[in-house]
Write a protein that holds these residues in place. Structure first.
Motif, PDB file in Angstrom:
ATOM      1  N   LEU A  57      65.189  35.080  43.255  1.00 18.56           N
ATOM      2  CA  LEU A  57      65.298  35.098  44.714  1.00 18.56           C
ATOM      3  C   LEU A  57      65.748  33.749  45.268  1.00 18.56           C
ATOM      4  CD1 LEU A  57      62.201  37.210  45.805  1.00 18.56           C
ATOM      5  CD2 LEU A  57      64.614  37.878  45.804  1.00 18.56           C
ATOM      6  N   ASN A  58      65.388  32.667  44.597  1.00 18.32           N
ATOM      7  CA  ASN A  58      65.807  31.344  45.055  1.00 18.32           C
ATOM      8  C   ASN A  58      67.321  31.212  45.035  1.00 18.32           C
ATOM      9  OD1 ASN A  58      65.372  28.636  45.929  1.00 18.32           O
ATOM     10  ND2 ASN A  58      65.746  27.953  43.842  1.00 18.32           N
ATOM     11  N   LEU A  59      67.963  31.881  44.139  1.00 18.95           N
ATOM     12  CA  LEU A  59      69.424  31.836  44.080  1.00 18.95           C
ATOM     13  C   LEU A  59      70.056  32.948  44.915  1.00 18.95           C
ATOM     14  CD1 LEU A  59      71.829  30.371  42.846  1.00 18.95           C
ATOM     15  CD2 LEU A  59      71.689  31.937  40.925  1.00 18.95           C
ATOM     16  N   ALA A  60      69.483  34.142  44.867  1.00 14.69           N
ATOM     17  CA  ALA A  60      70.113  35.301  45.490  1.00 14.69           C
ATOM     18  C   ALA A  60      70.019  35.298  47.013  1.00 14.69           C
ATOM     19  CB  ALA A  60      69.489  36.584  44.943  1.00 14.69           C
ATOM     20  N   LEU A  61      68.884  34.945  47.580  1.00 15.75           N
ATOM     21  CA  LEU A  61      68.717  35.025  49.033  1.00 15.75           C
ATOM     22  C   LEU A  61      69.655  34.087  49.803  1.00 15.75           C
ATOM     23  CD1 LEU A  61      64.860  35.504  49.458  1.00 15.75           C
ATOM     24  CD2 LEU A  61      66.672  37.211  49.630  1.00 15.75           C
ATOM     25  N   PRO A  62      69.794  32.821  49.416  1.00 15.66           N
ATOM     26  CA  PRO A  62      70.735  31.966  50.153  1.00 15.66           C
ATOM     27  C   PRO A  62      72.188  32.414  50.019  1.00 15.66           C
ATOM     28  CG  PRO A  62      69.212  30.612  48.929  1.00 15.66           C
ATOM     29  CD  PRO A  62      68.999  32.020  48.478  1.00 15.66           C
ATOM     30  N   ILE A  63      72.568  32.889  48.843  1.00 14.34           N
ATOM     31  CA  ILE A  63      73.939  33.362  48.662  1.00 14.34           C
ATOM     32  C   ILE A  63      74.182  34.596  49.523  1.00 14.34           C
ATOM     33  CG2 ILE A  63      75.523  34.447  47.002  1.00 14.34           C
ATOM     34  CD1 ILE A  63      74.383  32.523  44.892  1.00 14.34           C
ATOM     35  N   ALA A  64      73.247  35.535  49.495  1.00 10.24           N
ATOM     36  CA  ALA A  64      73.386  36.745  50.313  1.00 10.24           C
ATOM     37  C   ALA A  64      73.388  36.393  51.802  1.00 10.24           C
ATOM     38  CB  ALA A  64      72.251  37.719  50.005  1.00 10.24           C
ATOM     39  N   GLY A  65      72.531  35.482  52.212  1.00  9.60           N
ATOM     40  CA  GLY A  65      72.472  35.079  53.612  1.00  9.60           C
ATOM     41  C   GLY A  65      73.756  34.415  54.072  1.00  9.60           C
TER      42      GLY A  65
END
Length: 118
Positions: A57-65
């Protein structure tokens, strides 16, 4: 509505991911009493799941956002997510430092067989 969704995504990353890391690291360094080896393995598996989820989630959430903010052409959240890679690196560095200070590996570790089997 999209501003609310981007805000939820941003604050889930900003507060949710560190919370998962803290819970996982606290569980990792604690030595709970468990009655059987199977319970100890389940405790270790849950701890590993928390840490792995936090890493992903530390990688996926900022990229998705950042992607969603650009697609929505929302400059306010795009600015917020523009700084998130620095936060991602900071969280990974803190986790690496915690891992280097630990007595064992942070991942793929379960309490020893002898717990509660005596």
């Amino acid at each position: 509505m999209r501003r609310v969704g981007l805000g939820v995504l941003f604050f889930a990353w900003l507060y949710g991911v560190p919370f998962l890391f803290v819970v996982g690291l606290v569980r990792r360094v604690s030595s709970p009493y468990v009655p059987t080896h199977a319970a100890a393995r389940a405790f270790g598996a849950t701890t590993e799941t928390l840490l792995t989820t936090a890493m992903v989630l530390n990688l996926a959430l900022p990229i998705a956002g950042a992607l969603l903010a650009r697609l929505a052409r929302d400059a306010y959240w795009a600015r917020h997510f523009a700084w998130s890679p620095a936060g991602v690196v900071l969280i990974y560095l803190v986790t690496a430092m915690a891992g280097s200070l630990a007595t064992g590996p942070l991942f793929s570790w379960t309490p020893p067989v002898g717990l509660g089997s005596g």
